[in-house]
Design a protein around this motif. Structure first.
Motif, short mmCIF file in Angstrom:
data_model
loop_
_atom_site.label_atom_id
_atom_site.label_comp_id
_atom_site.label_asym_id
_atom_site.label_seq_id
_atom_site.Cartn_x
_atom_site.Cartn_y
_atom_site.Cartn_z
N PRO A 139 -5.85 6.19 7.05
CA PRO A 139 -5.34 4.82 7.01
C PRO A 139 -4.27 4.56 8.07
O PRO A 139 -3.44 5.42 8.37
N ILE A 140 -4.32 3.37 8.62
CA ILE A 140 -3.31 2.90 9.57
C ILE A 140 -2.92 1.50 9.13
O ILE A 140 -3.72 0.57 9.21
N ASN A 141 -1.72 1.35 8.63
CA ASN A 141 -1.27 0.05 8.13
C ASN A 141 -0.60 -0.72 9.26
O ASN A 141 0.55 -0.46 9.61
N TYR A 142 -1.35 -1.69 9.81
CA TYR A 142 -0.85 -2.50 10.92
C TYR A 142 -0.30 -3.85 10.43
O TYR A 142 0.00 -4.73 11.23
N ALA A 143 -0.17 -4.01 9.12
CA ALA A 143 0.30 -5.28 8.57
C ALA A 143 1.77 -5.49 8.89
O ALA A 143 2.55 -4.54 8.92
N GLY A 196 2.54 3.69 8.05
CA GLY A 196 2.95 2.34 8.40
C GLY A 196 3.23 1.43 7.22
O GLY A 196 3.31 0.20 7.40
N ASP A 197 3.42 2.00 6.02
CA ASP A 197 3.70 1.19 4.83
C ASP A 197 5.20 1.09 4.55
O ASP A 197 5.97 1.97 4.92
N PHE A 198 5.59 0.05 3.81
CA PHE A 198 6.81 0.05 3.02
C PHE A 198 6.35 0.32 1.58
O PHE A 198 5.76 -0.55 0.95
N ALA A 207 2.65 -1.01 -5.42
CA ALA A 207 1.90 -0.53 -4.26
C ALA A 207 0.92 0.57 -4.66
O ALA A 207 -0.20 0.64 -4.15
N VAL A 208 1.33 1.42 -5.59
CA VAL A 208 0.43 2.48 -6.08
C VAL A 208 -0.76 1.87 -6.81
O VAL A 208 -1.92 2.25 -6.57
N PHE A 234 0.82 -1.20 0.00
CA PHE A 234 0.00 0.00 0.00
C PHE A 234 0.86 1.26 0.00
O PHE A 234 1.93 1.29 0.61
N ASP A 235 0.37 2.28 -0.67
CA ASP A 235 0.85 3.64 -0.48
C ASP A 235 -0.32 4.40 0.13
O ASP A 235 -1.16 4.95 -0.57
#
Length: 328
Positions: free
Chosen positions: A68-72, A197-199, A308-309, A55-56
């Protein structure tokens, strides 16, 4: 073995071969992101690393009404760990999206899962759910001296010098201030996380070749363990006025898993049927998150920056459909 137990349990040395040490600090920064106040509707994404690398989230923040909160993090962690992470950190009224890797649907209770147990012993802070005595014994017994020496060497070589969460956050803040919106292209480290929280800054020097079937078959059966854990999440969500959506992970077009292959379509249809039998709905179309190999970074689940985009744009389309249908 007693010396090994002492080193892990008392000295807290990260020497178990299967432990992913970098996840400890990654979670600390993600917990900080999650705790940051916002006036927008919170949207938490949680799964293994297909979402960490997929994700971006700056696009979600820009083009939707959600925060958004990327908890992955890592698909080596069992579904119960991710769900307990949600239960601990979600807030009333949140939206939770789970683009789970396909393996989660068939896995059983991780009683003897050496990778899981190694991670919990190393950085789990006392989290021991489903871990058996047999699993503990096997985890210690199967550590080879050479692997332990290698682990110590690599840990010392790459050991993070930050002494506190405050110093970590200062380092991370500097990186994202310079490299917004995706942070610096440092994968497998908290230093590379975006503000959400993304790469999402990683780019390939060489194409990554995918040759992977993603573990699905026409006869795949969903485990009772997954069903029980997902229903546990749904019960929590109902009490907290939280909406939960299961959707598809990323996948790569290859000879074993192809939109041109009727078998692949049958595998996906079987998954949907198995879920529906247990009153579990999976949202979206797997084809929307199925990409050419040129968009993958270093595993069959990890997208590069361009991937990711693309995935995020497709995800935003799914959000719009859910809004139109009144489901969010």
């Amino acid at each position: 073995m007693l010396i090994l137990v002492f080193c892990v349990q008392i000295l807290h040395l990260p020497i178990l071969h299967n432990a992913e040490i970098w996840l400890d600090n990654l979670y600390k920064v993600k917990d900080y992101i999650n705790a940051t106040n916002t006036k927008k509707q919170r949207l938490i994404i949680i799964s293994g690393s297909n979402s960490l690398f997929g994700f971006d989230s700056s696009l979600i923040a820009k083009y939707t009404k959600y925060q958004p909160i990327n908890y992955a993090t890592h698909a080596g962690l069992p579904i119960n760990y991710h769900i307990d992470k949600i239960i601990t950190n979600a807030k009333r009224g949140d939206i939770i999206v789970l683009p789970l890797e396909f393996q989660y649907y068939t896995k059983n209770s991780p009683n003897d899962d050496i990778s899981y147990i190694s991670n919990m012993l190393t950085w789990g802070n006392g989290y021991k759910k489903y871990i058996s005595l047999k699993g503990l014994f096997l985890t210690y017994f199967r550590q080879s001296p050479l692997q332990i020496i290698s682990k110590i060497y690599n840990w010392q070589k790459t050991k993070i010098s930050d002494n506190s969460i405050e110093e970590m956050l200062t380092t991370w803040d500097k990186n994202i201030a310079i490299n917004n919106p995706c942070g610096e292209a440092i994968v497998y480290s908290y230093k590379g996380l975006s503000p959400y929280g993304d790469f999402c800054a990683q780019e390939n020097e060489k194409p990554y070749i995918v040759d992977y079937d993603y573990g699905l078959q026409a006869t795949t059966k969903i485990s009772q363990f997954f069903i029980d854990e997902f229903l546990r999440l749904k019960e929590f969500a109902k009490k907290m006025d939280i909406k939960v959506f299961l959707t598809y992970p990323t996948s790569a077009e290859n000879k074993h898993f192809s939109v041109k292959n009727p078998n692949t379509l049958q595998y996906i249809e079987n998954l949907k049927i198995q879920l529906a039998k247990n009153n579990i709905k999976i949202y979206g179309d797997f084809k929307d998150f199925h990409f050419e190999q040129k968009y993958f970074y270093d595993t069959p689940y990890h997208l590069n920056k361009q991937g990711a985009v693309l995935r995020t744009k497709k995800f935003i389309e799914l959000l719009k459909k859910l809004e139109k249908s009144g489901e969010i």
